[in-house]
Design an enzyme around this catalytic site. Sequence first.
Site, PDB file in Angstrom:
ATOM      1  N   THR A  33       0.873  -1.182   0.000  1.00 52.24           N
ATOM      2  CA  THR A  33       0.000   0.000   0.000  1.00 52.24           C
ATOM      3  C   THR A  33       0.902   1.221   0.000  1.00 52.24           C
ATOM      4  O   THR A  33       1.932   1.233   0.674  1.00 52.24           O
ATOM      5  CB  THR A  33      -0.932  -0.003   1.232  1.00 52.24           C
ATOM      6  N   GLU A  35      -4.744  -3.100   4.313  1.00 55.71           N
ATOM      7  CA  GLU A  35      -4.430  -3.825   5.551  1.00 55.71           C
ATOM      8  C   GLU A  35      -5.584  -4.700   6.029  1.00 55.71           C
ATOM      9  O   GLU A  35      -5.424  -5.502   6.941  1.00 55.71           O
ATOM     10  CB  GLU A  35      -4.106  -2.820   6.681  1.00 55.71           C
ATOM     11  N   LYS A  49      -8.215  22.376   9.794  1.00 52.52           N
ATOM     12  CA  LYS A  49      -8.538  23.040  11.060  1.00 52.52           C
ATOM     13  C   LYS A  49      -8.510  24.548  10.847  1.00 52.52           C
ATOM     14  O   LYS A  49      -7.447  25.139  10.639  1.00 52.52           O
ATOM     15  CB  LYS A  49      -7.550  22.639  12.151  1.00 52.52           C
ATOM     16  N   TRP A  72     -12.926  22.100  13.087  1.00 55.44           N
ATOM     17  CA  TRP A  72     -12.621  21.162  12.009  1.00 55.44           C
ATOM     18  C   TRP A  72     -13.548  21.345  10.817  1.00 55.44           C
ATOM     19  O   TRP A  72     -14.744  21.542  10.969  1.00 55.44           O
ATOM     20  CB  TRP A  72     -12.744  19.721  12.502  1.00 55.44           C
TER      21      TRP A  72
HETATM   22  P1  AMP Z   1      -6.166   1.521   0.195  1.00 58.61           P
HETATM   23  O1  AMP Z   1      -5.334   0.791   1.161  1.00 58.61           O
HETATM   24  O2  AMP Z   1      -5.396   2.064  -0.964  1.00 58.61           O
HETATM   25  O3  AMP Z   1      -7.345   0.757  -0.245  1.00 58.61           O
HETATM   26  O4  AMP Z   1      -6.706   2.821   0.947  1.00 58.61           O
HETATM   27  C1  AMP Z   1      -7.430   2.735   2.151  1.00 58.61           C
HETATM   28  C2  AMP Z   1      -7.974   4.088   2.529  1.00 58.61           C
HETATM   29  O5  AMP Z   1      -8.937   4.514   1.567  1.00 58.61           O
HETATM   30  C3  AMP Z   1      -8.725   4.103   3.827  1.00 58.61           C
HETATM   31  O6  AMP Z   1      -7.861   4.185   4.934  1.00 58.61           O
HETATM   32  C4  AMP Z   1      -9.615   5.328   3.670  1.00 58.61           C
HETATM   33  O7  AMP Z   1      -8.906   6.516   3.952  1.00 58.61           O
HETATM   34  C5  AMP Z   1      -9.941   5.295   2.187  1.00 58.61           C
HETATM   35  N1  AMP Z   1     -11.266   4.694   1.953  1.00 58.61           N
HETATM   36  C6  AMP Z   1     -11.547   3.415   1.647  1.00 58.61           C
HETATM   37  N2  AMP Z   1     -12.881   3.238   1.477  1.00 58.61           N
HETATM   38  C7  AMP Z   1     -13.464   4.436   1.690  1.00 58.61           C
HETATM   39  C8  AMP Z   1     -14.815   4.904   1.670  1.00 58.61           C
HETATM   40  N3  AMP Z   1     -15.842   4.118   1.376  1.00 58.61           N
HETATM   41  N4  AMP Z   1     -15.025   6.207   1.962  1.00 58.61           N
HETATM   42  C9  AMP Z   1     -13.992   7.038   2.249  1.00 58.61           C
HETATM   43  N5  AMP Z   1     -12.704   6.655   2.274  1.00 58.61           N
HETATM   44  C10 AMP Z   1     -12.434   5.369   1.997  1.00 58.61           C
END
Ligand code: AMP
Length: 535
Positions: free
Chosen positions: A181, A326, A435, A440
């Site tokens: 990631t 993760e 902020k 926020w």
């Molecule tokens: P990745 O590991 O590239 O899939 O990214 C994971 C991150 O994507 C998460 O920690 C969130 O910040 C964001 N994320 C995943 N699903 C959503 C969702 N449905 N709405 C908003 N953010 C999301």
Amino acid sequence: MMGTPLTVVDLIERAEKYFPKKEVISRTHTRTECLTYEQIGKRTRSLSSALASLGVKKGDRVGTLAWNHHRHLEVYFAAPSMGAVLHTINIRLSAEHLIYIINHAEDKVLLIDADLLPLVESVKDQLNTVETFIVMSDEKAVPESSIEGLLSYEQIVADGDETYQFARDIEEEDAAGMCYTSATTGKPKGVVYSHRGIVLHSTALSMADTAAISESDSVMPVVPMFHVNAWGMPFVATMLGATQVLPGPRMTPQIIAEMMDKYDVTISAGVPTIWLGLLQELNKGTYDTSSLRAILCGGSAAPKFMIKAFESDFNIPFMHAYGMTETTPLVTLARLKSYQVDLPEEERLEIRSRQGQVVPGLEIKVVKDNGEEVEADGEEMGELLVRGPWIADEYYKDDRTKDAFKDGWLYTGDVVTIDEEGSIKIVDRMGDLIKSGGEWISSVDLENALMAHPAVFEAAVVSVPDPKWQERPVGCVVFKEGKEASEDELKTFLASQFAKWWVPDQVLFMDELPKTSVGKFLKRDLREKIKEQLL
Ligand code: AMP
């Protein structure tokens, strides 16, 4: 009870045994192929036998650089079913990161799509552990390449043993897959998936109260097979003998719409940017998408207007889910509870645009800086923590493990609120929250509101330093083709929905927004980009 291990081998063997006639439809570089699970099973066994004769042993990493197609699916099962580890590599990484992760994972074999060979050719001299390179194309012939001893996928599959017996000495805690990631700063971080985690996650995706994937589905993962295993879709679809429709290299909204129509896709999965593109395409063309029972959307927040547009204009139900690399990835999913289905439309939409409730099998909590849990009032914000059998408990050989994995919990870095129904709403990534004057502001809420404007195609909101308020939001907008709006018009549009101090002081217009390799807005680059425009 019996402690029989849960392994990926069971998933492919189940498809071979009980659903040999069901099909995988695969768009490749030159054509669309249709293979039965019987054929896929034999080819997978041949590939496993070929990998074994190439010296791949238990625990060795087998890397892939590939689009969504049947060959990639075969590697998904061939590597773990012989005890090796499937390492799906993001094809959009920089050369520096590509070299880093292939060396860090110590990949022994690389399977590469023909059109992606140049990526590997340019870095091959810096890869320290790869012994065999295999090209995946529709022909047995090996294309011209600077990679010495390049092997042909189709040739080794043809020469392999289609009756090869998959490994029987796999423990369920053994590694089946891995994926890196991208971190906000620094090198990508590796996550290893166990056989057990993948099987339990597949079961979670098939529950009636989650995505309800079943044998009768025709599943189309638009999310790349190098992004958290296409969110586990290839594993669950194979386990259940569902039809799979794999949209192949360099797919466009038009290709997605055509395949959905032609192959009666019932469920598809991808990030919001894909669905924004599809929405424009559906508005242009005359596609029959009546077979779709759900579009699973995650990776970034699904804007409310988009959910509404798919449902009211095209009668395509939307399903909003949340997860991370993760977490294999499914953590939460937004569904109406039985006593919520008669609520007014706006309230239902509000509930379904949240990230939703934690799926059975996992636990979450939302904590403040002092470690105490927030009130479940939909107001108080905190960091989301997750634990469970398909949540990683470390980064692969990485010191950053200690920052994210503490006291048996994964600290997600996502700021959320949780309401009395247990439904979470992502307010922002920890570094992206704005902020202003001690209060926020959620960039996600502003972005979703901007994207609901009829002239706006995409919008991202980032903070800029401000002498008086510490930080202020700035909007960055890409218009739809042939549409425009003035800065004042967009600000007035937002002012009708938010407190005055939430409205960005400036809205900048751009031709495109920088995105991450998996299609999310790249706020770090955007902040840099707008610095010049703001001076
Ligand atoms: P990745 O590991 O590239 O899939 O990214 C994971 C991150 O994507 C998460 O920690 C969130 O910040 C964001 N994320 C995943 N699903 C959503 C969702 N449905 N709405 C908003 N953010 C999301």
